[in-house]
Design an enzyme around this catalytic site. Sequence first.
Site, PDB file in Angstrom:
ATOM      1  N   SER A 212       0.804  -1.227   0.000  1.00  0.00           N
ATOM      2  CA  SER A 212       0.000   0.000   0.000  1.00  0.00           C
ATOM      3  C   SER A 212       0.836   1.277   0.000  1.00  0.00           C
ATOM      4  O   SER A 212       0.312   2.348  -0.290  1.00  0.00           O
ATOM      5  CB  SER A 212      -0.951   0.012   1.196  1.00  0.00           C
TER       6      SER A 212
ATOM      7  N   HIS B  69       1.155   4.236   6.695  1.00  0.00           N
ATOM      8  CA  HIS B  69       0.575   5.134   5.694  1.00  0.00           C
ATOM      9  C   HIS B  69       1.027   6.568   5.931  1.00  0.00           C
ATOM     10  O   HIS B  69       1.547   6.907   6.985  1.00  0.00           O
ATOM     11  CB  HIS B  69      -0.957   5.051   5.705  1.00  0.00           C
TER      12      HIS B  69
ATOM     13  N   ASP C 282      -7.961   6.436   4.578  1.00  0.00           N
ATOM     14  CA  ASP C 282      -8.047   5.286   5.475  1.00  0.00           C
ATOM     15  C   ASP C 282      -9.270   5.272   6.387  1.00  0.00           C
ATOM     16  O   ASP C 282      -9.344   4.424   7.274  1.00  0.00           O
ATOM     17  CB  ASP C 282      -6.793   5.223   6.357  1.00  0.00           C
TER      18      ASP C 282
END
Length: 167
Positions: A44, A83, A109
């Site tokens: 990701s 992230h 998210d």
Amino acid sequence: MNLRLELTRFLKLCFVLSSAFMFWKGLSIATNSHSPIVVVLSGSMEPAFQRGDVLFLWNRNERSKVGDVVIYEVQDKSIPIVHRVLREHHNDKNKQLLLTKGDNNAGDDIPLYGRKKIYLQKERDIVGTVKGYVPQLGYVTIWISENKYAKLALMGFLGISALLSNE
């Protein structure tokens, strides 16, 4: 069987294990993070970080900035998520709130946060900010955790080497 030799082996094993534990706890205290080193488990964050990269964290920053790569944990989920901070706000109590997104993901998210949360709270949810990394070093841990035979082989090798050690 020499009792003295067996006790010496056992004490050496205890010393190695306690030294590793103390090193980890010392690193945790120095970085203010319960998990100062993590392995990237998904794609990701590509191209910034690849699956298998080892990340070194720091959690002594008072604030996270937009663009920082942070690791956070969501309640009731044990896997840390790596992230980038997309937005940053403050609530009524001047607590920092963060919205994150994976570089390789289409959306933010919010669906990952759960329980109607739309932001992460820095003090409660953030494990640390990435300060460095080693590419692909973590593939060994991923391989061992995903392959039960590798776990058994590693445990068997360590056990046999401890039993056969003469020093």
